[in-house]
Scaffold this motif. Structure first.
Motif, PDB file in Angstrom:
ATOM      1  N   ASP A  75       0.813  -1.332  -0.124  1.00 27.20           N
ATOM      2  CA  ASP A  75      -0.024  -0.085   0.061  1.00 27.20           C
ATOM      3  C   ASP A  75       0.829   1.269   0.178  1.00 27.20           C
ATOM      4  O   ASP A  75       0.671   2.330  -0.644  1.00 27.20           O
ATOM      5  N   ALA A  79       0.946   4.329  -2.897  1.00 26.63           N
ATOM      6  CA  ALA A  79       0.640   5.478  -2.334  1.00 26.63           C
ATOM      7  C   ALA A  79       1.736   6.774  -2.558  1.00 26.63           C
ATOM      8  O   ALA A  79       1.432   7.714  -2.075  1.00 26.63           O
ATOM      9  N   TYR A 124      -5.350  12.013  -8.548  1.00 26.89           N
ATOM     10  CA  TYR A 124      -5.814  10.791  -7.746  1.00 26.89           C
ATOM     11  C   TYR A 124      -4.701  10.430  -6.871  1.00 26.89           C
ATOM     12  O   TYR A 124      -4.881   9.719  -5.678  1.00 26.89           O
ATOM     13  N   GLU A 125      -3.386  10.458  -7.303  1.00 27.02           N
ATOM     14  CA  GLU A 125      -2.385   9.836  -6.438  1.00 27.02           C
ATOM     15  C   GLU A 125      -2.099  10.791  -5.500  1.00 27.02           C
ATOM     16  O   GLU A 125      -1.860  10.020  -4.148  1.00 27.02           O
ATOM     17  N   ASN A 128      -4.779   9.717  -3.035  1.00 29.94           N
ATOM     18  CA  ASN A 128      -4.295   8.237  -2.530  1.00 29.94           C
ATOM     19  C   ASN A 128      -3.439   8.296  -1.393  1.00 29.94           C
ATOM     20  O   ASN A 128      -3.559   7.354  -0.365  1.00 29.94           O
ATOM     21  N   ARG A 131      -5.010   9.373   1.740  1.00 30.77           N
ATOM     22  CA  ARG A 131      -5.823   8.318   2.438  1.00 30.77           C
ATOM     23  C   ARG A 131      -5.014   7.181   3.056  1.00 30.77           C
ATOM     24  O   ARG A 131      -5.059   7.057   4.284  1.00 30.77           O
ATOM     25  N   GLN A 132      -3.786   7.073   2.474  1.00 29.64           N
ATOM     26  CA  GLN A 132      -2.772   6.059   3.206  1.00 29.64           C
ATOM     27  C   GLN A 132      -2.185   6.840   4.455  1.00 29.64           C
ATOM     28  O   GLN A 132      -1.902   6.189   5.402  1.00 29.64           O
ATOM     29  N   SER A 342     -11.682  12.300  -4.706  1.00 36.34           N
ATOM     30  CA  SER A 342     -10.128  13.008  -4.261  1.00 36.34           C
ATOM     31  C   SER A 342     -10.571  14.264  -3.708  1.00 36.34           C
ATOM     32  O   SER A 342      -9.922  14.781  -2.550  1.00 36.34           O
ATOM     33  N   ARG A 345     -11.615  13.764  -0.136  1.00 30.32           N
ATOM     34  CA  ARG A 345     -10.429  13.272   0.596  1.00 30.32           C
ATOM     35  C   ARG A 345      -9.752  14.582   1.009  1.00 30.32           C
ATOM     36  O   ARG A 345      -9.041  14.497   2.121  1.00 30.32           O
ATOM     37  N   LEU A 372      -7.962   3.982  -5.655  1.00 34.71           N
ATOM     38  CA  LEU A 372      -6.418   4.414  -5.723  1.00 34.71           C
ATOM     39  C   LEU A 372      -6.895   6.057  -5.960  1.00 34.71           C
ATOM     40  O   LEU A 372      -5.980   6.726  -6.085  1.00 34.71           O
ATOM     41  N   GLY A 374      -8.539   7.734  -3.194  1.00 31.81           N
ATOM     42  CA  GLY A 374      -8.753   8.287  -1.946  1.00 31.81           C
ATOM     43  C   GLY A 374     -10.038   7.633  -1.424  1.00 31.81           C
ATOM     44  O   GLY A 374     -10.213   7.990  -0.340  1.00 31.81           O
ATOM     45  N   ASN A 376     -11.733   4.429   0.460  1.00 34.67           N
ATOM     46  CA  ASN A 376     -11.115   3.507   1.413  1.00 34.67           C
ATOM     47  C   ASN A 376     -12.342   2.315   2.104  1.00 34.67           C
ATOM     48  O   ASN A 376     -11.751   1.570   2.803  1.00 34.67           O
TER      49      ASN A 376
END
Ligand code: SAM
Length: 434
Positions: A75, A79, A124-125, A128, A131-132, A342, A345, A372, A374, A376
């Motif tokens: 993960d 991320a 998006y990255e 993510n 989120r991580q 996103s 997030r 991927l 955001g 979960n």
């Protein structure tokens, strides 16, 4: 955090317990069971689900420990973002998010209007990555039982609205309880959403019986029954339900008034606020792609969701449904949903965001992309096959032909591929050799 691996109770202060997951501490509400320091428990959404025997917990933890840190590594790798490659405007937004500065409305609107593929990828990255950072690799996987498609309402978008001529079904009390029992005993679910149309055949007495019996199974119960009275919700809280999934649908008063006869946006919002005051965990949100909706409305929808302080954001695309007044509405793009995930997030970094079936229906691959971008949390439909296709809130609903075992396997495989711990399912669902 939405772990449902066993945690050990380290400290208790009144009705709050501090619990430990492999060194990470969380606070949970413990008003349902008699808990003491040293006990092992399952918790969801900040609420105790149930106590478990120490031998059982230790065995499960041993198994998890072996794979948990491996999953975390996957993960973390997925991320990672290479900030050197970011264009300066995006880097500026990222810095603001990292500094926990509130994004300005214009910034949110400009993110929502991104169309360039490379910029979308970066957006998006970053989501993510946040989120991580906030949730680690924990993913909630709740079950949902669609127990009745009878509905008293005439929502313009909905395929089970009362005017629509469809085959109706209503599960009896024992059936609902038996399905929940299977979900716990065979598949290890820790949280179940009980969803139906607004069906008053289920009076307080019937609903209380269902909630009490399912609560005895040690499940966190999410109610998704629509606008029932506050009194009913208070009784169901007393019976052991602890969460409600109820969308406000749109923050735009005019759009709401056109599509939702029989109620008002204010009434829906007031109910959500009252439910929160009663102590319920709230999952709320909106639909994307309603007629007349502008980008400003989508930002307002995200901001209203944040204002209602839910534990979980739930929003998805309108899927135009045959036999409803909105059948001719164009479908929105997958990217509009991913962008909304996103931005949600960014503005509420610690929230849970669920991947909806409507998004999967829009495009099958979107499930992975949403996780991927955001999101979960996930839901698995545990409704028996004979009813699933009848709960037709929209057409060609994703997953209605898939056997439960297969949809669990698909979900767990996907989560493992992404390095996520599907912590809401039992050990039975961890692929061997993972
Ligand atoms: N009766 C409950 C209520 O009103 O909250 C729960 C059932 S209702 C069918 C669940 C959700 O389905 C609604 O809140 C709405 O957002 C969503 N929904 C209904 N029709 C839809 C459609 N055509 N496309 C996408 N989502 C839809």
């Amino acid at each position: 955090m939405c772990y449902a691996i066993p945690a050990k109770v380290k400290k208790i202060i009144d009705k709050i317990a501090i619990i430990d997951y492999f060194g990470e501490e969380r606070k949970i509400l413990i008003d349902l069971d008699d808990i003491k320091v040293g006990d092992y428990v399952y918790a969801q959404g900040g609420v105790l689900v149930r106590k478990i025997l120490p031998e059982e917990a230790i065995e499960i933890l041993k198994h998890w420990q072996e794979i948990f840190f491996e999953l975390k590594k996957t993960d973390e790798a997925l991320a990672k973002i290479d900030t050197d490659k970011l264009p300066p405007n995006v880097l500026g937004v990222l810095q603001n998010i990292n500094l926990k500065k509130t994004l300005k409305r214009e910034e949110m609107l400009s993110l929502l209007s991104i169309e360039n593929k490379n910029e979308l990828k970066v957006l998006y990255e970053i989501a993510n990555n946040i989120r991580q950072r906030e949730h680690g690799n924990a993913s909630c996987v709740h079950g949902i039982i669609e127990f009745s498609n009878y509905c008293d309402q005439s929502c313009y978008y909905c395929g089970i609205r009362k005017e629509k001529n469809i085959q109706r079904y209503r599960m009896n009390i024992d059936e609902v309880i038996a399905i929940a029992k299977n979900a716990v005993e065979l598949y290890g679910f820790k949280a179940i959403v009980l969803q139906s149309g607004e069906d008053l055949w289920y009076d307080d007495e019937k609903l209380i019986t269902i909630v009490k019996e399912i609560r005895k199974l040690g499940l966190l119960i999410f109610l998704s029954l629509g606008q029932r009275s506050k009194d009913t919700y208070a009784k169901l809280y007393a019976a052991g339900a602890r969460a409600v999934l109820i969308r406000f649908e749109t923050s735009n008063q005019d759009i709401f008034a056109k599509l939702r006869p029989g109620t008002t946006l204010n009434a829906r919002i007031e109910l959500i606020k009252s439910l929160k005051e009663m102590g319920y965990i709230i999952a709320t949100g909106f639909m994307l792609g309603l007629p007349g909706e502008m980008n400003e409305d989508i930002i307002n929808n995200i901001l209203l969701t944040k204002y209602l302080a839910p534990d979980m954001y739930t929003f998805g695309p309108l899927i135009p449904s045959l036999g409803t007044p909105l059948v001719k509405m164009p479908k929105i793009t997958k990217d509009l949903v991913l962008k909304t995930i996103s931005i949600a997030r960014f503005i509420d970094s610690n929230c849970n965001i669920v991947v909806t079936t409507a998004l999967e229906t829009l495009e099958e691959s979107a499930k992975k992309e949403a996780l991927l971008a955001g999101a979960n949390s996930m839901m698995i439909n545990v409704t028996p096959k004979q009813y699933k296709s009848l709960y037709s809130i929209y057409d060609n609903k994703s997953g209605i032909d898939v056997e439960l075992e297969n949809s669990i396997k698909e979900t767990v495989d996907l989560l493992f591929k992404l390095g996520r711990a599907p912590t809401d399912l039992g050990l039975c669902c961890i692929p061997s050799g993972a």
